[in-house]
Motif scaffolding. Structure first.
Motif, mmCIF file in Angstrom:
data_model
loop_
_atom_site.group_PDB
_atom_site.id
_atom_site.type_symbol
_atom_site.label_atom_id
_atom_site.label_comp_id
_atom_site.label_asym_id
_atom_site.label_seq_id
_atom_site.Cartn_x
_atom_site.Cartn_y
_atom_site.Cartn_z
ATOM 1 N N LEU A 86 0.840 -1.142 -0.140
ATOM 2 C CA LEU A 86 -0.255 -0.072 0.161
ATOM 3 C C LEU A 86 0.828 1.093 0.640
ATOM 4 O O LEU A 86 0.926 2.365 -0.449
ATOM 5 C CB LEU A 86 -0.950 -0.017 0.875
ATOM 6 C CG LEU A 86 -1.683 -0.924 1.201
ATOM 7 C CD1 LEU A 86 -2.633 -1.346 2.786
ATOM 8 C CD2 LEU A 86 -2.914 -0.662 -0.148
ATOM 9 N N LEU A 87 1.838 1.231 0.976
ATOM 10 C CA LEU A 87 3.073 2.394 0.763
ATOM 11 C C LEU A 87 3.649 2.833 0.046
ATOM 12 O O LEU A 87 3.751 3.820 -0.357
ATOM 13 C CB LEU A 87 3.586 1.731 1.901
ATOM 14 C CG LEU A 87 4.821 3.353 2.396
ATOM 15 C CD1 LEU A 87 3.994 4.597 3.023
ATOM 16 C CD2 LEU A 87 5.629 2.445 3.425
ATOM 17 N N LEU B 16 1.226 4.290 -3.068
ATOM 18 C CA LEU B 16 0.657 5.548 -2.653
ATOM 19 C C LEU B 16 2.194 6.690 -3.187
ATOM 20 O O LEU B 16 2.224 7.529 -3.708
ATOM 21 C CB LEU B 16 0.713 5.097 -0.784
ATOM 22 C CG LEU B 16 0.172 6.908 -0.964
ATOM 23 C CD1 LEU B 16 -0.786 7.737 -1.597
ATOM 24 C CD2 LEU B 16 -0.322 7.061 0.896
ATOM 25 N N ASN B 17 3.447 5.941 -2.719
ATOM 26 C CA ASN B 17 4.194 6.763 -3.257
ATOM 27 C C ASN B 17 4.827 6.316 -4.562
ATOM 28 O O ASN B 17 5.379 7.870 -5.717
ATOM 29 C CB ASN B 17 6.018 6.311 -1.994
ATOM 30 C CG ASN B 17 5.774 6.610 -0.798
ATOM 31 O OD1 ASN B 17 5.353 7.185 -0.329
ATOM 32 N ND2 ASN B 17 6.301 5.703 -0.437
ATOM 33 N N ILE C 105 2.443 9.138 -6.549
ATOM 34 C CA ILE C 105 2.691 10.586 -6.292
ATOM 35 C C ILE C 105 3.578 10.752 -7.055
ATOM 36 O O ILE C 105 3.922 11.976 -8.349
ATOM 37 C CB ILE C 105 2.769 10.723 -4.778
ATOM 38 C CG1 ILE C 105 1.798 10.606 -4.077
ATOM 39 C CG2 ILE C 105 3.358 12.869 -5.174
ATOM 40 C CD1 ILE C 105 1.824 10.574 -2.643
#
Lengths: 450, 450
Positions: free
Chosen positions: B361-362, B365-366, B369
Motif C-alpha cells: 500500500l505504501l 501510494l508513493n 505520487i
C-alpha cells in the motif's frame, strides 16, 4: 529469568479480562510484570482498555509504565485522567521523568496539575527542570541526588545520606559541595563504608570529579560518560553550582536514538518513524527523499539527452549509465559514512586536505582495480577495445570524484555546524548520480574523440 | 570540568618530553589525565615512545590505559613487555578486562603470564573467563561481584561485603545465593543501610532478580538491560548458579558497536574500519561491496543490451534508466532499513504477510505520487504522451517491487537466523537495480505495444 514475550494469545487474554472487568485476574497478572513489559502491553491496547488498566493499577507501578509508553499512547491516556490523577503519577516519578511528562501536557492544564502535587519540593524541582532546553544536559538531568557539605563529618553525612537516599532510586556517588552549593568533589560509597565516623568530609573526599554544564548537548554528555565509563555525572550551572545529575540509563537512550537517527538518514528516511507507524506517517518520512531521487534521475535523463547524438554509434555507452550511477553512489556513501562516523566518535585527526588526499589515493586504488575488471569484461562482450577503454577510464574518474565529494561534503557541513549525517544516503547518491553521469559521458566522448 | 583535547602542540610536547627522557614532567602531566585520555595520547605515539611511557607510569594507571588502547597499539606495546610486566598489569584489572587482554596475547606466552600473577584467585578467575565465547554473556562478564548467602544475618553480610567490596570497583547490587551457589535474589545497598543488623538475609532480600544465561548473545543482554534500565545484571550458568556480573559500561560499548556495524553495513562497508585505518584496510572493507555494484551494473547493461532494438525509436526510455535504478535502490533501502531497525528493537508485531501488504500500500501510494510528477515532466519535455505514460506506469511497478523486496529479504534472513543488516545497502540496491531495469523495460515495451 524467563524473558517476557508479548504473544497474540497473551494480549487476547488481557483484553478479555479488561472486557469482563476481571480486576483480580488483571492485578495478579500485572503484579508479576515489569513496568516496561506492562507498557509493551498497553501500547497494543485501544485507548479505553489502556485507560482502564492504568486507572486500575497502583500509581507506584503505573507512573513508571507511563514513562515507557509510546508518546501518542501516553498522550491519549493522560487525556482521560484528571489533573489530580496525573499529579499522583508525577509524585511517584523521579523529577526528570516527571518533567518530561509535564512537558508533553497541554499548556492549559500544566499549572493545575503542578498545583495538585502534594510534595511541594518535588513540584518545585519539576518546575525548575521545565526551564531547560530538552536538547541539553539540563533537559536530561534529574534533581534527585545525594549531596553533602564539605564541612560536615562522616557521621552527619551518613545520617543525611540515609534521609536523602529515600528519594533517590540509585545512589552512585555522593557529591560534595561548599556552602555556596559549588561542586567540589565526590565521595564513593565504598570510601564512606570504610572511613572513620568522626573524619571531616573535606579531609576524605576526592577533589576530582567529572561534571557537565547544563547547556551541554546530550551527544556530548553521552561521549563523555561513555569515554570515561561513568554511570552518573553531576550537572553544574554557569558558576559551578551543582544543579542535577544525569544517569547512564538516560544516556543509553540518547546513544540509541542518535544511532537510529543517523541510520535512518543514511537510508533516506526523515527521522522518528517506526515500522508500526501509519502509512501516512511513513509516506511523509520517505517521500521527500524519493523526490530528491526523482529530481536526480530527471537531471541524469537531461544529461543523457544532451549526448543523444552519440546513441546510434555508441549505444553501449548508454547501457553502462546505471553502472556508473551505482558506483558513484556507492563510493560516495561509503566515504561519507566513514567520515560521519569518525566525526560522531570524535576520532578524526588531521586536516581536511589530508583527508581528501587519503580518499583520492583510496578511490584511485579502488577505481583502478574495478576499471581493470570492467575493461576485460566489456572488451570480451562487444570486442570494441576503444569503447571498453573509454568506459573504464571514465569509471576511474567517476569513482575519484564521488569519493572526494563524499569526503568533502560531511566535513564541510560539520565545519559549518550542520549535522553531517544529513549528507549521507540519498543526498550523496543523487548528487553523485548526476556528476557521475556527466563526467562519464564527457570523458568517454573525449577518449573516443567524438 | 575542562574537557581534555588532544592538540598537535600537546602531542609534540609529550613527544619531546619522551625524547628528552624528562620523566618528572611526564609524571606530572599524566597524573592529571584520565586513563582514557592517556590512551588517546598513546594511540598517536610511535611504538617506542608508547612503550617508554607505559613502562614509566605506575601499573595502577597503565592497566586501565591498556584496556582503552586501539587493539594494534596494545598488541605492539605488550610485545615489548615481559611476562612479569604483563602480569602486573593484569593484576590491577577487573577480571573481564584482564581476560580480554589475555585473549589477545600470543598463545605461547599465555601460560607464563598467568603463572606470574601473584593473586591466585584472580588468576583462576581470568582462566575461567577465557573459556567463554567472546560473543556471549560469559565473554562480557566479570567475576568481581558482591554476593552473600541467604543464611547469613545483616551484620555478617556487612562485614563480608566490606571485604568483597575491596576488589569490586562498583557495587551495584548485592546478590543473594543459597548454599549451592544458586542465585536467589538481591539486596539493594539502600535496604542494607536501613535494615536491622540482626535480621537474616533470607528475610530481607528481594527474591525477584533479572539475570541472563552465560550463553546469551551480547545484543540480547543489551536489549534486556536497556529495556529494564539495569546498571548491572548477574550471569548464571545452566543450572542457575551465579557465575559473574555484566555492568552497563560494557553494554554501552556493545550498543555502540552494534549501531556502527549496522550503519557500516548499510553504507556498504565490511565492519570494523575507521577513517584513520590504512588505505589497504579501507580498500579491503570497501572493495567487495563495490564489486557487487559492478556486477549489478554489468547485469543492468546486459538487460539494456537485450532491448537494444528499441533504442532508435525510443531513446528516451534509455535516458530514464538511472532514474529507475535510483528509485528502485532508494525505495529498497528505505523499506529494508525500517524492517532492520524494527527487528533490532524487537518491536515488529504481526505476520510477514501483514508487513508485505502494508509495504504494498505504501509503495503504491508513493509510486502514484512520484509517477504523476514524472508523467507531467516527461510529457512536457518530449511531447510524447504514450512514452511518458509507459515510463510512469513502469515507475509505479518498479517502486512496488522494490518495496516488497526490501521488506521481504530482511524478514526472510531474520527467520533463517541470519543478521538482517547485511540485506541493507549495496545488496538491496544492486538487486533492485537489476530487477528494476528489467521490469521497467518489460512494462514499457508492453505499454507501448512494441
Amino acid at each position: 529469568m524467563t524473558p517476557f514475550k508479548l504473544t497474540e494469545e497473551l494480549l487476547t487474554t488481557i483484553e478479555q479480562h479488561i472486557e469482563n472487568q476481571d480486576n483480580t485476574a488483571l492485578h495478579t497478572m500485572m503484579a508479576d510484570y515489569h513496568y516496561a513489559d506492562i507498557a509493551e502491553v498497553i501500547n497494543e491496547l485501544d485507548e479505553d482498555q489502556a485507560t482502564y488498566l492504568i486507572k486500575l493499577l497502583e500509581s507506584e507501578q503505573t507512573s513508571d509504565v507511563l514513562t515507557e509508553l509510546d508518546e501518542d499512547v501516553r498522550e491519549a491516556i493522560l487525556g482521560n485522567l484528571s489533573s489530580k490523577e496525573i499529579a499522583v503519577e508525577l509524585e511517584e516519578l523521579d523529577t526528570d521523568d516527571a518533567a518530561d511528562i509535564v512537558g508533553e501536557l497541554p499548556k492549559d492544564i500544566v499549572q493545575e496539575v503542578i498545583s495538585e502535587i502534594s510534595d511541594r519540593k518535588h513540584a518545585r524541582d519539576i518546575v525548575d527542570l521545565l526551564r531547560y532546553d530538552e536538547n541539553s544536559a539540563g533537559g536530561l538531568m534529574a534533581k534527585e541526588l545525594v549531596k553533602v557539605n564539605e564541612n560536615w563529618n562522616v557521621l552527619n553525612c551518613v545520617k543525611e545520606m540515609r534521609q536523602q537516599a529515600e528519594s533517590v532510586t540509585r545512589v552512585h556517588s555522593i557529591y560534595v559541595v561548599d556552602d555556596e552549593g559549588i561542586l567540589k568533589g565526590r565521595l564513593s560509597l565504598k570510601d564512606l563504608l570504610t572511613a572513620s565516623m568522626t573524619a571531616h568530609i573535606r579531609d576524605v573526599y576526592i577533589p576530582k570529579v567529572d561534571s557537565v554544564n547544563v547547556n551541554e548537548k546530550p551527544e556530548e554528555v553521552a561521549k563523555i560518560m561513555s569515554k570515561y565509563d561513568l554511570e552518573a555525572i553531576p550537572v553544574v550551572d554557569e558558576i559551578g553550582r551543582l544543579v542535577g545529575r544525569i544517569t547512564i540509563d538516560d544516556i543509553v537512550d540518547v546513544i540509541r536514538e542518535e544511532a537510529e537517527k543517523d541510520y535512518q538518514l543514511a537510508a533516506g528516511i526523515s527521522q522518528d518513524v517506526e515500522a508500526d507507524d501509519s502509512i501516512w506517517d511513513l509516506t511523509r518520512a520517505r517521500l521527500p527523499w524519493l523526490f530528491l531521487g526523482l529530481i536526480g534521475g530527471v537531471g541524469a535523463a537531461g544529461i543523457m539527452g544532451g549526448f543523444e547524438s552519440m546513441i546510434s554509434k555508441h549505444a553501449i555507452l548508454f547501457f553502462f549509465t546505471p553502472l556508473i550511477a551505482a558506483m558513484a553512489g556507492n563510493v560516495g556513501v561509503q566515504s561519507s559514512a566513514i567520515i560521519v562516523q569518525g566525526l560522531a566518535n570524535d576520532d578524526l585527526k588531521g586536516s581536511i586536505s589530508d583527508r581528501l588526499i587519503k580518499e583520492l589515493l583510496l578511490a584511485t586504488l579502488n577505481g583502478l582495480i574495478l576499471a581493470a575488471v570492467l575493461l576485460l569484461f566489456t572488451w570480451a562482450w562487444k570486442g570494441d577495445f576503444p569503447t571498453a577503454l573509454a568506459i573504464s577510464i571514465s569509471l576511474i574518474a567517476v569513482i575519484i570524484v564521488a569519493g572526494i565529494i563524499g569526503t568533502f561534503i560531511p566535513l564541510f557541513l560539520h565545519k559549518r555546524g550542520i549535522d553531517p549525517a544529513i549528507a549521507t544516503g540519498p543526498f550523496i547518491t543523487t548528487s553523485n548520480d548526476i556528476f557521475g553521469i556527466l563526467i562519464y559521458f564527457w570523458i568517454a566522448k573525449s577518449v573516443l574523440g567524438i
